[in-house]
Design a protein around this motif. Sequence first.
Motif, PDB file in Angstrom:
ATOM      1  N   VAL A 152       2.742   6.013  -3.172  1.00 57.68           N
ATOM      2  CA  VAL A 152       3.770   6.796  -3.875  1.00 57.68           C
ATOM      3  C   VAL A 152       3.358   7.006  -5.323  1.00 57.68           C
ATOM      4  N   ILE A 153       2.899   5.947  -5.977  1.00 63.57           N
ATOM      5  CA  ILE A 153       2.478   6.042  -7.375  1.00 63.57           C
ATOM      6  C   ILE A 153       1.295   6.995  -7.520  1.00 63.57           C
ATOM      7  N   GLN A 154       0.307   6.845  -6.641  1.00 67.44           N
ATOM      8  CA  GLN A 154      -0.921   7.628  -6.765  1.00 67.44           C
ATOM      9  C   GLN A 154      -0.736   9.082  -6.354  1.00 67.44           C
ATOM     10  N   GLU A 155       0.254   9.364  -5.504  1.00 69.61           N
ATOM     11  CA  GLU A 155       0.461  10.739  -5.036  1.00 69.61           C
ATOM     12  C   GLU A 155       1.441  11.530  -5.906  1.00 69.61           C
ATOM     13  N   ARG A 156       2.114  10.843  -6.822  1.00 62.21           N
ATOM     14  CA  ARG A 156       3.021  11.572  -7.711  1.00 62.21           C
ATOM     15  C   ARG A 156       2.219  12.503  -8.615  1.00 62.21           C
ATOM     16  N   ARG A 157       2.653  13.733  -8.719  1.00 59.50           N
ATOM     17  CA  ARG A 157       2.026  14.724  -9.588  1.00 59.50           C
ATOM     18  C   ARG A 157       3.122  15.456 -10.364  1.00 59.50           C
ATOM     19  N   SER A 158       2.751  15.973 -11.510  1.00 57.49           N
ATOM     20  CA  SER A 158       3.656  16.860 -12.235  1.00 57.49           C
ATOM     21  C   SER A 158       3.493  18.256 -11.643  1.00 57.49           C
ATOM     22  N   VAL A 159       4.488  18.670 -10.888  1.00 61.40           N
ATOM     23  CA  VAL A 159       4.424  19.935 -10.141  1.00 61.40           C
ATOM     24  C   VAL A 159       5.227  21.001 -10.878  1.00 61.40           C
ATOM     25  N   ARG A 160       4.612  22.158 -11.058  1.00 63.82           N
ATOM     26  CA  ARG A 160       5.271  23.243 -11.795  1.00 63.82           C
ATOM     27  C   ARG A 160       5.512  24.492 -10.956  1.00 63.82           C
ATOM     28  N   SER A 161       5.144  24.432  -9.680  1.00 65.11           N
ATOM     29  CA  SER A 161       5.382  25.566  -8.781  1.00 65.11           C
ATOM     30  C   SER A 161       6.098  25.048  -7.537  1.00 65.11           C
ATOM     31  N   TYR A 162       7.313  25.559  -7.285  1.00 65.22           N
ATOM     32  CA  TYR A 162       8.166  25.022  -6.215  1.00 65.22           C
ATOM     33  C   TYR A 162       8.532  26.078  -5.184  1.00 65.22           C
ATOM     34  N   ASP A 163       8.773  25.603  -3.974  1.00 67.08           N
ATOM     35  CA  ASP A 163       9.271  26.454  -2.899  1.00 67.08           C
ATOM     36  C   ASP A 163      10.766  26.659  -3.128  1.00 67.08           C
ATOM     37  N   SER A 164      11.140  27.845  -3.560  1.00 68.16           N
ATOM     38  CA  SER A 164      12.535  28.116  -3.917  1.00 68.16           C
ATOM     39  C   SER A 164      13.462  28.144  -2.699  1.00 68.16           C
ATOM     40  N   GLN A 202      11.661   5.991 -12.596  1.00 67.47           N
ATOM     41  CA  GLN A 202      12.078   5.519 -11.276  1.00 67.47           C
ATOM     42  C   GLN A 202      12.565   6.690 -10.421  1.00 67.47           C
ATOM     43  N   LEU A 203      13.285   7.618 -11.025  1.00 58.76           N
ATOM     44  CA  LEU A 203      13.771   8.786 -10.295  1.00 58.76           C
ATOM     45  C   LEU A 203      12.604   9.584  -9.712  1.00 58.76           C
ATOM     46  N   MET A 204      11.563   9.772 -10.516  1.00 56.15           N
ATOM     47  CA  MET A 204      10.419  10.562 -10.041  1.00 56.15           C
ATOM     48  C   MET A 204       9.680   9.865  -8.910  1.00 56.15           C
ATOM     49  N   LEU A 205       9.607   8.543  -8.955  1.00 50.44           N
ATOM     50  CA  LEU A 205       8.949   7.807  -7.871  1.00 50.44           C
ATOM     51  C   LEU A 205       9.801   7.812  -6.606  1.00 50.44           C
ATOM     52  N   VAL A 206      11.119   7.689  -6.763  1.00 48.37           N
ATOM     53  CA  VAL A 206      12.005   7.769  -5.599  1.00 48.37           C
ATOM     54  C   VAL A 206      11.878   9.147  -4.942  1.00 48.37           C
ATOM     55  N   ALA A 207      11.856  10.191  -5.757  1.00 51.04           N
ATOM     56  CA  ALA A 207      11.713  11.546  -5.218  1.00 51.04           C
ATOM     57  C   ALA A 207      10.421  11.678  -4.418  1.00 51.04           C
ATOM     58  N   ARG A 208       9.332  11.159  -4.941  1.00 51.32           N
ATOM     59  CA  ARG A 208       8.042  11.235  -4.237  1.00 51.32           C
ATOM     60  C   ARG A 208       8.094  10.466  -2.934  1.00 51.32           C
ATOM     61  N   ALA A 209       8.744   9.304  -2.943  1.00 55.80           N
ATOM     62  CA  ALA A 209       8.859   8.499  -1.726  1.00 55.80           C
ATOM     63  C   ALA A 209       9.644   9.247  -0.649  1.00 55.80           C
ATOM     64  N   LYS A 210      10.541  10.131  -1.063  1.00 55.76           N
ATOM     65  CA  LYS A 210      11.334  10.904  -0.116  1.00 55.76           C
ATOM     66  C   LYS A 210      10.702  12.265   0.205  1.00 55.76           C
ATOM     67  N   GLY A 211       9.484  12.484  -0.293  1.00 57.94           N
ATOM     68  CA  GLY A 211       8.765  13.703   0.042  1.00 57.94           C
ATOM     69  C   GLY A 211       8.991  14.869  -0.894  1.00 57.94           C
ATOM     70  N   TYR A 212       9.612  14.621  -2.049  1.00 55.28           N
ATOM     71  CA  TYR A 212       9.849  15.687  -3.018  1.00 55.28           C
ATOM     72  C   TYR A 212       8.917  15.525  -4.218  1.00 55.28           C
ATOM     73  N   ASP A 213       8.904  16.543  -5.046  1.00 52.46           N
ATOM     74  CA  ASP A 213       8.031  16.571  -6.212  1.00 52.46           C
ATOM     75  C   ASP A 213       8.863  16.793  -7.462  1.00 52.46           C
ATOM     76  N   GLN A 243       0.818  -1.204   0.000  1.00 52.79           N
ATOM     77  CA  GLN A 243       0.000   0.000   0.000  1.00 52.79           C
ATOM     78  C   GLN A 243       0.853   1.256   0.000  1.00 52.79           C
ATOM     79  N   GLN A 244       1.974   1.222   0.723  1.00 57.10           N
ATOM     80  CA  GLN A 244       2.884   2.366   0.702  1.00 57.10           C
ATOM     81  C   GLN A 244       3.386   2.633  -0.712  1.00 57.10           C
ATOM     82  N   PHE A 245       3.709   1.559  -1.423  1.00 53.96           N
ATOM     83  CA  PHE A 245       4.179   1.709  -2.794  1.00 53.96           C
ATOM     84  C   PHE A 245       3.098   2.294  -3.689  1.00 53.96           C
ATOM     85  N   PHE A 246       1.886   1.783  -3.541  1.00 53.53           N
ATOM     86  CA  PHE A 246       0.775   2.307  -4.340  1.00 53.53           C
ATOM     87  C   PHE A 246       0.521   3.779  -4.012  1.00 53.53           C
TER      88      PHE A 246
END
Length: 219
Positions: A17-29, A151-162, A12-15
């Motif tokens: 990560v997949i479901q919460e990944r979004r293409s984010v275009r506005s970041y906290d600089s 894989q990079l994008m999923l790893v980033a999401r798992a670590k709390g990044y976008d 479920q944790q893996f799912f």
Amino acid sequence: MSVTASSQPVEQQFFNVIQERRSVRSYDSEVKISREEMNEILQQAALAPSGANLQPWRFLVIDSQELKQKLLPIAFNQQQVIEASAVIAVLGDLESYKLAEKIYGMAVDAGYMPAETAKSFVERYQGMFASMPQETVLQKVSIDGGLVSMQLMLVARAKGYDTVPMGGYDQAKFVEAFDIPERYAPIMLIAIGKAAEPGHPTLRLPIEDVAFFNEMPKA
């Protein structure tokens, strides 16, 4: 396929990560990803599969604000370039076969294969790739580059990044501006950081529209 109770939370944790990944275009600089953590992300991403395990991906991590400003017009002024913690240029090494001896030597040292098997693999793949048309090699490294990028994008999401994958940039100008040698083909840019605004949810086609069993529809 049934799963045991002990494996269900991990699944479920893996799912998630997949479901919460979004293409984010506005970041906290203000959020910066340390070099150490970036290396951890890339190391996990690089566990992706590749043809003959040649691992043809190369990462140019652009985290200097000055260089991100340089990249901005090349990426058609997409603001995530300067707002994100970094932009990772995923490149395909058209001469990755030259590292076959090192890669298979590592497999021998780890006890994964006999030395004779490694030697035959090195000879086979070095000969095969060296004689391939460059267009064919580019196609192969682009496929592997896509695998490692996801894989990079999923790893980033798992670590709390976008993240957001970016195909919209001038490849020729990028190669020139960042002095990319000819052996490396740009595949995509990936902005990475902490979202200032959440990416909006998107929908996918019903699976029956895209998946077929044993034969394709006639129309």
